[in-house]
Every structure is written in C-alpha cells, then in structure tokens.
Design a protein around this motif. Structure first.
Motif, PDB file in Angstrom:
ATOM      1  N   ILE A  59       1.612  -3.859   3.758  1.00 42.77           N
ATOM      2  CA  ILE A  59       0.690  -2.853   3.207  1.00 42.77           C
ATOM      3  C   ILE A  59       1.324  -2.152   2.008  1.00 42.77           C
ATOM      4  O   ILE A  59       0.650  -1.911   1.006  1.00 42.77           O
ATOM      5  CB  ILE A  59       0.284  -1.841   4.295  1.00 42.77           C
ATOM      6  CG1 ILE A  59      -0.544  -2.579   5.321  1.00 42.77           C
ATOM      7  CG2 ILE A  59      -0.407  -0.626   3.697  1.00 42.77           C
ATOM      8  CD1 ILE A  59      -1.620  -1.874   6.013  1.00 42.77           C
ATOM      9  N   ARG A  60       2.619  -1.856   2.092  1.00 38.47           N
ATOM     10  CA  ARG A  60       3.309  -1.186   0.986  1.00 38.47           C
ATOM     11  C   ARG A  60       3.290  -2.054  -0.278  1.00 38.47           C
ATOM     12  O   ARG A  60       3.333  -1.540  -1.380  1.00 38.47           O
ATOM     13  CB  ARG A  60       4.758  -0.882   1.369  1.00 38.47           C
ATOM     14  CG  ARG A  60       4.898   0.266   2.347  1.00 38.47           C
ATOM     15  CD  ARG A  60       6.332   0.444   2.808  1.00 38.47           C
ATOM     16  NE  ARG A  60       7.287   0.577   1.730  1.00 38.47           N
ATOM     17  CZ  ARG A  60       7.602   1.716   1.112  1.00 38.47           C
ATOM     18  NH1 ARG A  60       7.003   2.830   1.447  1.00 38.47           N
ATOM     19  NH2 ARG A  60       8.506   1.743   0.162  1.00 38.47           N
ATOM     20  N   ARG A  61       3.217  -3.358  -0.102  1.00 41.93           N
ATOM     21  CA  ARG A  61       3.252  -4.289  -1.244  1.00 41.93           C
ATOM     22  C   ARG A  61       1.856  -4.752  -1.642  1.00 41.93           C
ATOM     23  O   ARG A  61       1.669  -5.876  -2.096  1.00 41.93           O
ATOM     24  CB  ARG A  61       4.143  -5.477  -0.899  1.00 41.93           C
ATOM     25  CG  ARG A  61       5.581  -5.040  -0.678  1.00 41.93           C
ATOM     26  CD  ARG A  61       6.466  -6.197  -0.279  1.00 41.93           C
ATOM     27  NE  ARG A  61       7.820  -5.725  -0.064  1.00 41.93           N
ATOM     28  CZ  ARG A  61       8.567  -6.050   0.957  1.00 41.93           C
ATOM     29  NH1 ARG A  61       8.121  -6.890   1.868  1.00 41.93           N
ATOM     30  NH2 ARG A  61       9.788  -5.583   1.090  1.00 41.93           N
ATOM     31  N   HIS A  62       0.898  -3.876  -1.486  1.00 35.80           N
ATOM     32  CA  HIS A  62      -0.490  -4.201  -1.837  1.00 35.80           C
ATOM     33  C   HIS A  62      -0.559  -4.666  -3.289  1.00 35.80           C
ATOM     34  O   HIS A  62       0.114  -4.110  -4.157  1.00 35.80           O
ATOM     35  CB  HIS A  62      -1.372  -2.969  -1.635  1.00 35.80           C
ATOM     36  CG  HIS A  62      -2.828  -3.265  -1.708  1.00 35.80           C
ATOM     37  ND1 HIS A  62      -3.490  -3.448  -2.894  1.00 35.80           N
ATOM     38  CD2 HIS A  62      -3.745  -3.425  -0.728  1.00 35.80           C
ATOM     39  CE1 HIS A  62      -4.752  -3.698  -2.649  1.00 35.80           C
ATOM     40  NE2 HIS A  62      -4.937  -3.692  -1.341  1.00 35.80           N
ATOM     41  N   ALA A  64      -2.587  -4.148  -5.586  1.00 36.29           N
ATOM     42  CA  ALA A  64      -3.022  -3.105  -6.526  1.00 36.29           C
ATOM     43  C   ALA A  64      -1.934  -2.068  -6.785  1.00 36.29           C
ATOM     44  O   ALA A  64      -2.119  -1.172  -7.589  1.00 36.29           O
ATOM     45  CB  ALA A  64      -4.281  -2.411  -6.004  1.00 36.29           C
ATOM     46  N   GLY A  65      -0.806  -2.193  -6.078  1.00 44.66           N
ATOM     47  CA  GLY A  65       0.302  -1.260  -6.286  1.00 44.66           C
ATOM     48  C   GLY A  65       0.595  -0.474  -5.024  1.00 44.66           C
ATOM     49  O   GLY A  65      -0.169  -0.483  -4.065  1.00 44.66           O
ATOM     50  N   THR A  66       1.723   0.204  -5.047  1.00 46.22           N
ATOM     51  CA  THR A  66       2.137   1.005  -3.901  1.00 46.22           C
ATOM     52  C   THR A  66       1.129   2.111  -3.676  1.00 46.22           C
ATOM     53  O   THR A  66       0.796   2.860  -4.585  1.00 46.22           O
ATOM     54  CB  THR A  66       3.538   1.603  -4.137  1.00 46.22           C
ATOM     55  OG1 THR A  66       4.442   0.536  -4.392  1.00 46.22           O
ATOM     56  CG2 THR A  66       4.008   2.381  -2.933  1.00 46.22           C
ATOM     57  N   GLY A  67       0.640   2.206  -2.482  1.00 44.36           N
ATOM     58  CA  GLY A  67      -0.369   3.211  -2.162  1.00 44.36           C
ATOM     59  C   GLY A  67       0.182   4.325  -1.300  1.00 44.36           C
ATOM     60  O   GLY A  67       1.389   4.454  -1.102  1.00 44.36           O
ATOM     61  N   THR A  68      -0.731   5.102  -0.774  1.00 43.51           N
ATOM     62  CA  THR A  68      -0.382   6.238   0.072  1.00 43.51           C
ATOM     63  C   THR A  68      -1.203   6.176   1.356  1.00 43.51           C
ATOM     64  O   THR A  68      -2.413   5.986   1.317  1.00 43.51           O
ATOM     65  CB  THR A  68      -0.694   7.561  -0.661  1.00 43.51           C
ATOM     66  OG1 THR A  68       0.006   7.571  -1.896  1.00 43.51           O
ATOM     67  CG2 THR A  68      -0.272   8.746   0.164  1.00 43.51           C
ATOM     68  N   MET A  69      -0.524   6.327   2.474  1.00 45.25           N
ATOM     69  CA  MET A  69      -1.182   6.372   3.786  1.00 45.25           C
ATOM     70  C   MET A  69      -1.150   7.823   4.253  1.00 45.25           C
ATOM     71  O   MET A  69      -0.101   8.466   4.203  1.00 45.25           O
ATOM     72  CB  MET A  69      -0.421   5.485   4.778  1.00 45.25           C
ATOM     73  CG  MET A  69      -0.928   5.530   6.190  1.00 45.25           C
ATOM     74  SD  MET A  69      -2.364   4.512   6.493  1.00 45.25           S
ATOM     75  CE  MET A  69      -1.682   2.878   6.362  1.00 45.25           C
ATOM     76  N   VAL A  70      -2.295   8.330   4.693  1.00 45.83           N
ATOM     77  CA  VAL A  70      -2.352   9.692   5.227  1.00 45.83           C
ATOM     78  C   VAL A  70      -3.187   9.707   6.494  1.00 45.83           C
ATOM     79  O   VAL A  70      -4.133   8.930   6.641  1.00 45.83           O
ATOM     80  CB  VAL A  70      -2.934  10.713   4.213  1.00 45.83           C
ATOM     81  CG1 VAL A  70      -2.033  10.862   3.010  1.00 45.83           C
ATOM     82  CG2 VAL A  70      -4.325  10.347   3.790  1.00 45.83           C
ATOM     83  N   ARG A  71      -2.817  10.604   7.387  1.00 43.39           N
ATOM     84  CA  ARG A  71      -3.638  10.865   8.566  1.00 43.39           C
ATOM     85  C   ARG A  71      -4.727  11.815   8.099  1.00 43.39           C
ATOM     86  O   ARG A  71      -4.452  12.854   7.531  1.00 43.39           O
ATOM     87  CB  ARG A  71      -2.791  11.495   9.675  1.00 43.39           C
ATOM     88  CG  ARG A  71      -3.589  11.829  10.930  1.00 43.39           C
ATOM     89  CD  ARG A  71      -2.688  12.255  12.096  1.00 43.39           C
ATOM     90  NE  ARG A  71      -1.782  13.317  11.791  1.00 43.39           N
ATOM     91  CZ  ARG A  71      -2.070  14.625  11.856  1.00 43.39           C
ATOM     92  NH1 ARG A  71      -3.281  15.026  12.194  1.00 43.39           N
ATOM     93  NH2 ARG A  71      -1.154  15.524  11.570  1.00 43.39           N
TER      94      ARG A  71
END
Length: 125
Positions: A59-62, A64-71
């Motif tokens: 997931i970190r290597r998406h 489209a680029g490094t994204g952000t995961m939030v609750r």
C-alpha cells in the motif's frame, strides 16, 4: 479501558502505513500486533507480522505515490472485537481507498485483522 487499549493498538498499526521510512514499518507493527497475527486481507488469509508488513509496504508503494492512511471513525468495541473505519489517500487528490477493519485483541495486541476495503475512488475536492 478496553476501548483505549484497542484504540492505541489500532493507531499504532495505522502509523505503520505512514512511517517516514520503510525500515520503521516492522517496528511499528511489532508494537501493535502479536507475532502470530492472522490477517484476512483482500487476497485471503495470511499469518505473522511479515505477512502484514508485505501488505503495508504494498500500500505504501502505491503507483500514484506515497499516501496517507488515517482512522476516520471512533473505535467501536462492543465485545472482544473492535472495528473502525479508515481512508487511504494518495498525493495530489489521487486515488482513495476506504474501508473498515475489524480486529481482535489478545494481551493488548492485535492478534487478528479483517480488512473490508471499498472501491478506489478519486478523493472529494
């Protein structure tokens, strides 16, 4: 008290997706998960922190680029299982993946994770 413990483990698990460097992912997961964690993800069942680490790194290597995961919800813990909603967004308003995870805790650590991911959609502007 049980919800606080679950929230802490969940937030530490989510922090692995947002680590400043891939080298920190395992350490963060080790603080949140039991070594024999059972992970039910989009591709089926796997076991152990290494299996969860592969999922997080993917997931970190998406593309489209490094994204952000939030609750993006409170942690709901009616019994021994806790659930919460999350959202993963890539940079510049790129693809967004949302879902709900259900986790089970043993000795203050997550020993089972079930991921219910939704469709990838463009983020709302």
């Amino acid at each position: 008290m049980q919800e606080e413990t679950a929230r802490s483990a969940i937030d530490t698990f989510i922090s692995a997706f947002n680590a400043s460097d891939d080298r920190y992912v395992t350490a963060l997961l080790s603080q949140a998960l039991t070594s024999d964690v059972v992970f039910w993800g989009p591709l089926g069942r796997s076991e152990g922190i290494v299996a969860v680490e592969r999922f997080v790194l993917d997931i970190r290597r998406h593309p489209a680029g490094t994204g952000t995961m939030v609750r993006c919800s409170a942690v709901d813990m009616p019994d021994e299982w806790a659930r919460y909603q999350w959202v993963f967004t890539t940079p510049d308003g790129g693809p967004r993946l949302a879902g709900t995870d259900v986790v089970h805790l043993r000795r203050s650590l997550i020993d089972q994770v079930i991921v219910f991911a939704g469709e990838i959609e463009p983020s709302a502007s």
